[in-house]
Design a protein around this motif. Structure first.
Motif, mmCIF file in Angstrom:
data_model
loop_
_atom_site.group_PDB
_atom_site.id
_atom_site.type_symbol
_atom_site.label_atom_id
_atom_site.label_comp_id
_atom_site.label_asym_id
_atom_site.label_seq_id
_atom_site.Cartn_x
_atom_site.Cartn_y
_atom_site.Cartn_z
ATOM 1 N N THR A 48 0.983 -1.227 0.130
ATOM 2 C CA THR A 48 0.038 -0.013 0.055
ATOM 3 C C THR A 48 0.911 0.979 0.109
ATOM 4 O OG1 THR A 48 -1.740 -1.178 1.144
ATOM 5 C CG2 THR A 48 -1.838 1.342 1.383
ATOM 6 N N GLY A 49 0.579 2.355 -0.878
ATOM 7 C CA GLY A 49 1.475 3.482 -1.125
ATOM 8 C C GLY A 49 2.371 2.994 -2.170
ATOM 9 N N GLY A 50 2.831 2.086 -2.592
ATOM 10 C CA GLY A 50 3.873 1.784 -3.379
ATOM 11 C C GLY A 50 3.590 2.259 -4.637
ATOM 12 N N PRO A 51 2.484 2.596 -5.416
ATOM 13 C CA PRO A 51 2.105 2.974 -6.637
ATOM 14 C C PRO A 51 2.452 4.369 -6.888
ATOM 15 C CG PRO A 51 0.432 1.454 -6.200
ATOM 16 C CD PRO A 51 1.382 1.568 -4.814
ATOM 17 N N ARG A 52 2.511 5.031 -5.539
ATOM 18 C CA ARG A 52 2.979 6.589 -5.827
ATOM 19 C C ARG A 52 4.366 6.504 -5.208
ATOM 20 N NH1 ARG A 52 -1.178 10.148 -2.262
ATOM 21 N NH2 ARG A 52 -1.361 8.329 -1.215
ATOM 22 N N ALA A 53 4.635 5.838 -4.243
ATOM 23 C CA ALA A 53 6.235 5.910 -3.876
ATOM 24 C C ALA A 53 7.112 5.520 -5.015
ATOM 25 C CB ALA A 53 6.307 4.990 -2.626
ATOM 26 N N ILE A 54 6.835 4.492 -5.562
ATOM 27 C CA ILE A 54 8.057 3.827 -6.448
ATOM 28 C C ILE A 54 8.346 5.034 -7.546
ATOM 29 C CG2 ILE A 54 8.541 2.171 -7.974
ATOM 30 C CD1 ILE A 54 7.249 0.175 -6.110
ATOM 31 N N PRO A 55 7.304 5.520 -8.249
ATOM 32 C CA PRO A 55 7.690 6.400 -9.487
ATOM 33 C C PRO A 55 8.282 7.627 -8.854
ATOM 34 C CG PRO A 55 5.402 5.547 -9.865
ATOM 35 C CD PRO A 55 6.103 4.980 -8.464
ATOM 36 N N SER A 56 7.956 8.310 -7.554
ATOM 37 C CA SER A 56 8.423 9.278 -7.127
ATOM 38 C C SER A 56 10.188 8.848 -6.675
ATOM 39 C CB SER A 56 7.659 9.504 -5.761
ATOM 40 O OG SER A 56 8.481 10.676 -5.274
ATOM 41 N N LEU A 57 10.250 7.783 -6.020
ATOM 42 C CA LEU A 57 11.592 7.408 -5.846
ATOM 43 C C LEU A 57 12.584 7.410 -7.191
ATOM 44 C CD1 LEU A 57 13.825 6.328 -3.795
ATOM 45 C CD2 LEU A 57 13.065 4.134 -4.176
ATOM 46 N N LEU A 58 12.020 6.575 -8.078
ATOM 47 C CA LEU A 58 12.732 6.451 -9.390
ATOM 48 C C LEU A 58 13.177 7.829 -10.282
ATOM 49 C CD1 LEU A 58 11.583 2.902 -10.523
ATOM 50 C CD2 LEU A 58 13.535 3.467 -8.999
ATOM 51 N N ALA A 59 12.126 8.669 -10.102
ATOM 52 C CA ALA A 59 12.214 9.723 -10.863
ATOM 53 C C ALA A 59 13.277 10.573 -10.242
ATOM 54 C CB ALA A 59 10.896 11.003 -10.822
ATOM 55 N N ALA A 60 13.885 10.510 -9.067
ATOM 56 C CA ALA A 60 15.026 11.158 -8.494
ATOM 57 C C ALA A 60 16.281 10.564 -8.655
ATOM 58 C CB ALA A 60 14.707 11.375 -6.959
ATOM 59 N N ILE A 61 16.306 9.507 -9.641
ATOM 60 C CA ILE A 61 17.450 8.815 -9.822
ATOM 61 C C ILE A 61 18.009 8.929 -11.360
ATOM 62 C CG2 ILE A 61 18.687 6.548 -9.663
ATOM 63 C CD1 ILE A 61 16.379 5.732 -7.329
ATOM 64 N N PRO A 62 19.208 9.186 -11.538
ATOM 65 C CA PRO A 62 19.557 9.168 -12.894
ATOM 66 C C PRO A 62 19.102 7.984 -13.563
ATOM 67 C CG PRO A 62 21.433 10.352 -11.405
ATOM 68 C CD PRO A 62 20.427 9.662 -10.593
ATOM 69 N N GLY A 63 18.926 8.052 -14.921
ATOM 70 C CA GLY A 63 18.573 6.826 -15.685
ATOM 71 C C GLY A 63 19.876 6.394 -16.260
ATOM 72 N N ASP A 64 20.826 7.082 -16.379
ATOM 73 C CA ASP A 64 22.121 6.507 -17.121
ATOM 74 C C ASP A 64 23.066 5.977 -16.129
ATOM 75 O OD1 ASP A 64 22.911 9.006 -15.646
ATOM 76 O OD2 ASP A 64 23.655 9.870 -17.438
ATOM 77 N N LEU A 65 22.588 5.677 -14.809
ATOM 78 C CA LEU A 65 23.658 4.859 -14.001
ATOM 79 C C LEU A 65 23.730 3.324 -14.279
ATOM 80 C CD1 LEU A 65 22.342 6.188 -10.428
ATOM 81 C CD2 LEU A 65 24.544 6.788 -11.671
ATOM 82 N N PRO A 66 24.971 2.758 -13.978
ATOM 83 C CA PRO A 66 25.024 1.122 -14.278
ATOM 84 C C PRO A 66 24.460 0.378 -13.420
ATOM 85 C CG PRO A 66 26.790 2.079 -13.038
ATOM 86 C CD PRO A 66 26.220 3.344 -13.427
ATOM 87 N N LEU A 67 23.016 0.736 -13.496
ATOM 88 C CA LEU A 67 21.968 0.064 -12.410
ATOM 89 C C LEU A 67 20.837 -0.634 -13.113
ATOM 90 C CD1 LEU A 67 21.599 0.223 -9.212
ATOM 91 C CD2 LEU A 67 20.382 2.095 -9.468
ATOM 92 N N GLY A 68 20.317 -1.781 -12.523
ATOM 93 C CA GLY A 68 19.188 -2.537 -12.882
ATOM 94 C C GLY A 68 18.301 -2.403 -11.686
#
Length: 358
Positions: free
Chosen positions: A174-194
């Motif tokens: 519960t709360g994940g559908p809002r928290a997950i996009p919010s968290l990932l939007a604050a992380i660069p997409g070009d990191l060596p990270l899956g």
């Protein structure tokens, strides 16, 4: 818990006052019956359209509103906008399959969670899920999650990074559908990270959830299928009703393994299971795994963070400061295996540091 698995209110707790909003007389009566007959609830109103629902919400001030999105006179989205502006109230959306993309729009407008309405038959089939979602209101933090911060500069992932790929494993309810996009939007997409996600969600909603992540973050995202490659800049979301585990193929590449409910003895709990995702990540990644337990009720993820920590990985949990429901993160933190308990902005910073470690 009651014998049927529904959350029981604590002794002495007052009844939660519920407003039911649905344009179908049969559904409205069925939903009101489910709540009215359940311990810990009282139905204070039942509205058939958005205008009536808004008047009732402002007059009755219910503790929770059960909302169908397709309404005459004023649709569910307009109702949510006005409600959250005038009288913020926990809202559980009850949605049919045809409106699955609308569910995430409703979450963006402030709805707390949703229950999938049966495609055929009455609403009695969702009794347990509806009561569990509504009962979570007792444990709510009603503040909105913090807005996403501007993306910090990141380095471009090279081909060589594939061999030493670091992976973030996210678990939420519960709360994940809002928290997950919010968290990932604050992380660069070009990191060596899956990134791999286990979100407690019905089967027919996870593909739309992945699409939403892809639209709102710098990552590509998709509902995981058997054999999908875990790669930098990509988010794989566990399909609802199936477990997602990680494995190495014959060439050492990291891939998704999709397992149906009942595929192993470790069957208690939610499907998809956060614990099973974390445990598989610990086995195949070791110190290159970062397990993050986000908002949700229950203890899924508790045993998984222990396995990640034992394997040398990083274990994090969301703090009560930003978690909508501080249940899963608290259970993880109580193990003593979590390296840090942080709000969403600080979690994003910690993940960036993890990704940039040599």
């Amino acid at each position: 818990m009651t014998p049927g698995g529904v959350l029981r209110p604590p002794p002495g707790a007052r009844c939660l006052r519920a407003l039911v909003v649905d344009d179908s007389g049969a559904s409205r009566a069925g939903l009101a019956r489910i709540l009215g007959e359940a311990e810990g609830f009282v139905v204070v109103g039942a509205a058939r359209d958005g205008e009536e629902a808004l008047r009732d919400a402002l007059r009755l001030r219910p503790d929770v509103i059960v909302l169908d999105l397709q309404l005459p006179r004023m649709d569910g989205f307009t109702f949510l906008r006005l409600l959250m502006d005038r009288c913020p109230t926990p809202v559980i959306v009850v949605s049919a399959r045809a409106g699955r993309s609308d569910v995430f729009k409703a979450l963006e407008l402030g709805a707390l969670d949703f229950v999938a309405k049966p495609e055929a038959g009455g609403v009695a089939a969702i009794r347990g899920a509806l009561l569990e979602k509504c009962a979570i209101v007792r444990a709510l933090r009603l503040e909105d999650p913090p807005p996403a911060r501007p993306l910090p500069p990141g380095r471009v992932a090279s081909a060589a990074a594939q061999a030493t790929l670091r992976v973030v494993l996210l678990g939420a309810s519960t709360g994940g559908p809002r928290a997950i996009p919010s968290l990932l939007a604050a992380i660069p997409g070009d990191l060596p990270l899956g990134i791999v996600v286990a979100q407690h969600m019905p089967a027919r909603f996870t593909a739309a959830f992945a699409e939403r992540i892809g639209r709102r973050t710098p990552f590509s995202a998709q509902e995981a299928a058997e054999g999908d490659l875990v790669a930098p800049g990509r988010v794989l979301v566990a399909p609802g009703g199936h477990h997602l585990e990680l494995r190495r193929d014959g060439e050492g590449a990291l891939r998704a393994a999709i397992l149906p409910r009942g595929a192993s003895r470790r069957e208690a709990g939610h499907c998809p299971s956060v614990d099973r995702l974390f445990a598989s990540g610990a086995r195949v990644l070791g110190a290159r795994a970062c397990a993050v337990v986000l908002t949700g009720m229950g203890q899924d993820g508790r045993s998984g963070v222990i396995e990640v920590k034992r394997a040398g990985g990083l274990a994090l949990a969301e703090s009560a400061e930003t978690a909508v429901v501080y249940g899963m993160p608290r259970a993880a933190a109580d193990t003593g295996a979590v390296d840090a308990v942080l709000g969403l902005p600080a979690l994003a910073d910690a993940i960036v540091r993890f990704a940039r470690e040599p």
